[in-house]
Write an enzyme that holds these catalytic residues in place. Structure first.
Site, mmCIF file in Angstrom:
data_model
loop_
_atom_site.group_PDB
_atom_site.id
_atom_site.type_symbol
_atom_site.label_atom_id
_atom_site.label_comp_id
_atom_site.label_asym_id
_atom_site.label_seq_id
_atom_site.Cartn_x
_atom_site.Cartn_y
_atom_site.Cartn_z
ATOM 1 N N PRO A 2 0.823 -1.226 0.000
ATOM 2 C CA PRO A 2 0.000 0.000 0.000
ATOM 3 C C PRO A 2 0.855 1.273 0.000
ATOM 4 O O PRO A 2 1.751 1.422 0.820
ATOM 5 C CB PRO A 2 -0.801 -0.106 1.302
ATOM 6 C CG PRO A 2 -0.751 -1.546 1.683
ATOM 7 C CD PRO A 2 0.561 -2.061 1.164
ATOM 8 N N GLU A 3 0.571 2.137 -0.975
ATOM 9 C CA GLU A 3 1.201 3.447 -1.022
ATOM 10 C C GLU A 3 0.091 4.480 -0.863
ATOM 11 O O GLU A 3 -1.067 4.119 -0.639
ATOM 12 C CB GLU A 3 1.936 3.634 -2.358
ATOM 13 C CG GLU A 3 2.978 2.538 -2.612
ATOM 14 C CD GLU A 3 3.822 2.785 -3.851
ATOM 15 O OE1 GLU A 3 4.081 3.952 -4.175
ATOM 16 O OE2 GLU A 3 4.229 1.799 -4.496
ATOM 17 N N LYS A 59 1.322 7.324 4.429
ATOM 18 C CA LYS A 59 0.723 5.987 4.404
ATOM 19 C C LYS A 59 -0.044 5.693 5.683
ATOM 20 O O LYS A 59 -0.425 4.544 5.924
ATOM 21 C CB LYS A 59 1.825 4.947 4.194
ATOM 22 C CG LYS A 59 2.608 5.117 2.896
ATOM 23 C CD LYS A 59 3.662 4.031 2.784
ATOM 24 C CE LYS A 59 4.608 4.283 1.627
ATOM 25 N NZ LYS A 59 5.689 3.280 1.599
ATOM 26 N N ARG A 249 15.644 -1.139 -2.804
ATOM 27 C CA ARG A 249 14.435 -1.661 -3.429
ATOM 28 C C ARG A 249 14.680 -1.928 -4.908
ATOM 29 O O ARG A 249 15.470 -1.233 -5.544
ATOM 30 C CB ARG A 249 13.288 -0.650 -3.292
ATOM 31 C CG ARG A 249 12.942 -0.266 -1.869
ATOM 32 C CD ARG A 249 12.343 -1.427 -1.092
ATOM 33 N NE ARG A 249 11.226 -2.041 -1.792
ATOM 34 C CZ ARG A 249 9.968 -1.613 -1.714
ATOM 35 N NH1 ARG A 249 9.673 -0.590 -0.961
ATOM 36 N NH2 ARG A 249 9.016 -2.219 -2.377
#
Ligand SMILES: [Zn+2]
Length: 258
Positions: A2-3, A59, A249
């Site tokens: 989730p962003e 977030k 990432r």
């Protein structure tokens, strides 16, 4: 993962499912998602209260009740769903809020990397958010330029560091950098003023479309639509996309147009 657009979607779920309704019952099915609060204290604090207009910062989702605030973070796999209380409880339904005979809000999360916090008052809300940078949707152009120019690392690291700018994750950062034609490895502090402006503009546009979609959609004309292809090509110029690790990432970019 989730962003910002996903959490904005959960804010809308909370609003449409539970806003204005009394929290009749809280069922904690897994205390592993509670942080700094016991099941009993959580129930005592919010049962009988009414969900009011929810807010979001980065977030984080702030479920307001007119008194204490429930602070929700969705980690890698969390979501908020509106169910019927009779719907089968799924294995990853961790906390259930019954708000009507036919409505139950569920915090569902497989990996339990984050969870729920209870803030008794505004100073506690502020304390929980103190390490968050400005929200990516709300940040002004000036503030955006200021926070980036103060960073020593790569622009990708800056964009995804929640203490610099709150809300962007891996997919959004790669998508925005691709649209702005900037290499993820460029140093944030070295960006020319024009680059910074273009980055800000594309961040705003990308956030607008992703918030409308409730996620970062893997559209054919987007980098996100190709990043997981076996032999990914840039949807703008056709050049092979490159993958590497930036900011810890998996990062995808086009060496031709970025
Ligand atoms: Zn390209």
């Amino acid at each position: 993962m989730p962003e910002l657009p996903d959490v904005e979607g959960f804010r809308k779920v909370l609003g449409s499912c539970a806003k204005g309704r009394i929290i009749q019952r809280v069922d904690v099915r897994d205390t592993g998602v509670l942080h700094g609060v016991s099941t009993r204290r959580l129930r005592d604090a919010v049962e009988g209260r009414r969900f009011t207009e929810p807010e979001r910062h980065g977030k984080w989702l702030l479920a307001r009740t007119g008194g204490p605030t429930l602070m929700l973070h969705f980690g890698m796999t969390g979501e908020l769903v509106c169910c019927h209380p009779d719907d089968m409880v799924e294995a990853h339904d961790r906390v259930l809020f019954t708000v009507a005979r036919d409505r139950q809000l569920r915090y569902r999360d497989q990996r339990k990397l984050q969870g729920l916090w209870l803030a008794d008052d505004e100073s506690e809300v502020a304390r929980l958010l103190e390490r968050q940078g400005p929200d990516a949707m709300a940040v002004s152009r000036k503030e955006f330029e200021d926070v980036l120019s103060a960073r020593r690392g790569s622009v990708k690291t800056a964009l995804t560091d929640q203490s610099v700018l709150a809300g962007l994750g891996n997919l959004l950062a790669d998508e925005i950098l691709w649209r702005a034609r900037l290499r993820p490895t460029s140093r944030a502090s070295d960006l020319a003023e024009a680059d910074c402006r273009r980055l800000y503009t594309h961040m705003r546009r990308t956030l607008r479309s992703t918030v409308a979609a409730g996620c970062v959609p893997p559209r054919d004309s987007w980098l996100t639509g190709h990043r997981d292809d076996p032999d990914p090509a840039c949807p703008r110029c056709g050049h092979s996309l490159r993958r590497s690790r930036v900011a810890g990432r998996g990062t995808v970019w086009c060496p031709q147009c970025q």
